[in-house]
Structures are given as structure tokens and as C-alpha cells.
Design a protein around this motif. Structure first.
Motif, mmCIF file in Angstrom:
data_model
loop_
_atom_site.group_PDB
_atom_site.id
_atom_site.type_symbol
_atom_site.label_atom_id
_atom_site.label_comp_id
_atom_site.label_asym_id
_atom_site.label_seq_id
_atom_site.Cartn_x
_atom_site.Cartn_y
_atom_site.Cartn_z
ATOM 1 N N ARG A 1 0.837 -1.210 0.000
ATOM 2 C CA ARG A 1 0.000 0.000 0.000
ATOM 3 C C ARG A 1 0.866 1.253 0.000
ATOM 4 O O ARG A 1 0.554 2.229 -0.681
ATOM 5 N N LYS B 1 2.161 1.817 -3.443
ATOM 6 C CA LYS B 1 1.138 2.391 -4.304
ATOM 7 C C LYS B 1 0.914 3.877 -3.988
ATOM 8 O O LYS B 1 0.804 4.713 -4.898
ATOM 9 N N GLU C 1 -3.754 0.223 -13.530
ATOM 10 C CA GLU C 1 -4.276 -0.771 -14.459
ATOM 11 C C GLU C 1 -3.825 -0.451 -15.885
ATOM 12 O O GLU C 1 -3.420 -1.347 -16.642
ATOM 13 N N ARG D 1 -8.206 -3.055 -11.638
ATOM 14 C CA ARG D 1 -8.249 -2.149 -10.485
ATOM 15 C C ARG D 1 -9.120 -2.708 -9.361
ATOM 16 O O ARG D 1 -8.824 -2.500 -8.191
ATOM 17 N N LEU E 1 -6.968 -5.279 -7.617
ATOM 18 C CA LEU E 1 -5.915 -4.629 -6.848
ATOM 19 C C LEU E 1 -6.468 -3.995 -5.573
ATOM 20 O O LEU E 1 -5.860 -4.100 -4.497
ATOM 21 N N ALA E 2 -7.621 -3.341 -5.678
ATOM 22 C CA ALA E 2 -8.227 -2.720 -4.497
ATOM 23 C C ALA E 2 -8.547 -3.773 -3.444
ATOM 24 O O ALA E 2 -8.306 -3.582 -2.247
ATOM 25 N N LEU F 1 2.183 -4.929 -9.983
ATOM 26 C CA LEU F 1 2.021 -3.701 -9.208
ATOM 27 C C LEU F 1 3.347 -2.968 -9.058
ATOM 28 O O LEU F 1 3.416 -1.743 -9.240
ATOM 29 N N THR G 1 -3.598 6.416 -9.397
ATOM 30 C CA THR G 1 -4.885 5.839 -9.032
ATOM 31 C C THR G 1 -4.909 4.370 -9.459
ATOM 32 O O THR G 1 -4.054 3.904 -10.219
ATOM 33 N N TYR G 2 -5.910 3.650 -8.986
ATOM 34 C CA TYR G 2 -6.050 2.260 -9.396
ATOM 35 C C TYR G 2 -6.227 2.151 -10.916
ATOM 36 O O TYR G 2 -5.681 1.249 -11.556
#
Length: 320
Positions: free
Chosen positions: A23, A26, A37, A49, A52-53, A70, A32-33
């Protein structure tokens, strides 16, 4: 070795700490997600996304390919070997000592089994998030509302005489919609608005195993609906609360992360052998099959109990 943002995967001593470092990676990227992506897609990698979330909000070790994609999307491609090495160390139960003492005993980074669960070989290090490349495409699935359930006799051949609050003891079960008893609850790949997830669906019973369905009961009469897979381990059906998949049931590898969204009350519908599955998170929600209850591949959802009548939210539940 310290990767961008001061994140060193070698510092992780548990799966929880490892995901926390992901995290941080990221967050340091500032992306952003959706942007992550897109970056992954530019390298012909899949990093949905939604997947991943889900990965970053849990405490279970993510799959190696997700970690690698990632890291590269975050601009830490040169450090992928360190991230993978740290993941494999944790997966093997090896915990680094930081003060000269011996490492913690094996299993300190492992997620415990759900309460009162009987022993069964499984791999708790793998989640049950969709692995679309390994699944047979079911096409675009219309989200579903569940059908009826009949409770069959106990393994010893005697009828179950428990109350409606606790209709059966824990055990492997076959869950079938009353309107389509030839279909069984299982998992399948569901695509909505270009996104894909591994969710609870209904398919012909002959095609529904694996996974096997296990009803895990609690002392208060609630149940978890678990999908047990010989390769992917145990996944507890969890009612999703937002996004394009809101209301669908996703098998999560962590059977405690979802709280009441992972628990259901089993109630008599209109007879001694017919049952309704009500969400423990919201009494107004019942499990159902959105769309046609007879449609193979339709996704199972938690929907308002008043939306339909008849058998649309009634199940037959029998011992496997």
C-alpha cells in the motif's frame, strides 16, 4: 535494499506487514487504481483495479504475478525480485530476525483457520480473487437472485430436528435454487462493465465441483458459506458493498475480514424443507439470483427480500 518511497519488502515479518508495504508503494507512486491498471496494460499485464483494491485491503499474501505487475506499474520494476523473494519467504513461514534473536516460530505470519473449522488441507496463502486466465469463460453474466433450498437428512440417515435458526450442523452441503434444482451454487467468472471477478454463481451440479460448498455454523445460528478448493484453499462468500459488483458474493481468502458481510441466517421459507438465506449484515437482504433463476452461470447476489416473491429466494440445502 530500499525501493522508491523508502519501502523495503525485506522488513515484512507477516503477510499483514507485507500488504501494508505494498500500500505504501502504491501511495508513493501517486497513481490511481485506474492509472495502475493502464500502466500494466501497456506492458501486456493484467492488473484489474477491482482486484488490486481487494488485494490491498486484505491481510493475505497476494499472488506473485499481482505483486510483480504492481511493482512495475509503480515504477519499481528493478526491485521486483526483492518483492517476490520477500513474498516467497513469508509464504514458506520464514520470518527474519531483526535483533539477533531467533526468528519467530513457523506459522506466525499465517492466517488462522475459521473458528471451529474441521481440519482440511488448504492453502491459506492464496486468496479467492478471480484468476481469469485459469477459468473457462462464462461470458457476460446477468447478476442473479437465489432460488429455494431443501434440507436433506443428516449423514446418519435421521431427519434434522434443529430449529429454523440452526437448520443443519456444519458440513459439506449442496445448495440448489428451488426453481432450478438441477443447478448448484459454485464459483464462476463474472464480467460487468469490462471488469471481471470470480464470484458465486449457479451452474449445472455436474460442473459445480470444485469448489465444494461447506456451511460453517456458529453458536448463534449464523453460517458462513465457504468454497473449498483443492488448489486455492478456502474462500468465504462475502457480500460486496460498493462498485459495479455491489451486492454480489465474492469468496474471500480471509474469513474474518468481512465481518457480518460474511455471515448469513438460514430461515424456513414456506415449508419444513425450504430455506431462505438472509444477510447477517442487513436483515433486509436475502440471497437470490438476479435475472432468470433457471439461467446457468447467473451470479448470486444479496438483494432486498421484498423484491421478489415465490421461490426466487428459496433454496434446497442438502448434505453432499
Amino acid at each position: 535494499m530500499v525501493v522508491p518511497g523508502g519501502v523495503d519488502p525485506a522488513e515484512a515479518r507477516t503477510a499483514r506487514e507485507y500488504v501494508a508495504l505494498l500500500r505504501r508503494l502504491k501511495e508513493h507512486s501517486g497513481l490511481t487504481y485506474r492509472q495502475l491498471e493502464q500502466r500494466a496494460a501497456e506492458r501486456d499485464e493484467v492488473l484489474a483495479r477491482s482486484t488490486l483494491a481487494d488485494t490491498l485491503r486484505r491481510d493475505a499474501l497476494p499472488r506473485a504475478e499481482v505483486v510483480a505487475a504492481l511493482a512495475r506499474a509503480c515504477g519499481a520494476g528493478d526491485d521486483v525480485p526483492e518483492w517476490i523473494a520477500a513474498r516467497e519467504r513469508l509464504a514458506a513461514g520464514e520470518v527474519p530476525a531483526t535483533d539477533g534473536t531467533d526468528p519467530a516460530p513457523d506459522g506466525t505470519d499465517q492466517e488462522p483457520e475459521p473458528p471451529n473449522e474441521p481440519p482440511e488441507p488448504s492453502d491459506p496463502r492464496r486468496g479467492r480473487t478471480a484468476v481469469t486466465a485459469a477459468l473457462v469463460s462464462l461470458g457476460t453474466v446477468v447478476l442473479l437472485t437465489v432460488g429455494a433450498v431443501t434440507l436433506l437428512p443428516q449423514d446418519d440417515g435421521t431427519e434434522n430436528t434443529k430449529s429454523a435458526a440452526t437448520p443443519t450442523t456444519s458440513g459439506y452441503s449442496r445448495v440448489r435454487p428451488a426453481r432450478a434444482p438441477e443447478l448448484c451454487l459454485t464459483d464462476g467468472n463474472v464480467r460487468v462493465e469490462g471488469e471481471s471477478k470470480l464470484l458465486a454463481v449457479q451452474r449445472p451440479c455436474a460442473e459445480a465441483v470444485p469448489p465444494r460448498v461447506y456451511l460453517q455454523g456458529a453458536d448463534d445460528g449464523r453460517y458462513q458459506i465457504q468454497f473449498r478448493h483443492p488448489e486455492h484453499g478456502t474462500g468465504c462468500l462475502t457480500v460486496l458493498g460498493d462498485g459495479v459488483f455491489k451486492g454480489t458474493l465474492e469468496p474471500w481468502g480471509d474469513c474474518r475480514a468481512g465481518g457480518n458481510s460474511q455471515w448469513f441466517r438460514v430461515e424456513r421459507a414456506d415449508g419444513s424443507d425450504r430455506w431462505r438465506l438472509r444477510s447477517a449484515q442487513d436483515d433486509a437482504l436475502c440471497v437470490g439470483v438476479r435475472g432468470s433463476a433457471e439461467e446457468a452461470g447467473a451470479a448470486v447476489v444479496a438483494e432486498h427480500c421484498a423484491e421478489r416473491g415465490g421461490d426466487d429466494q428459496v433454496f434446497l440445502i442438502g448434505r453432499e
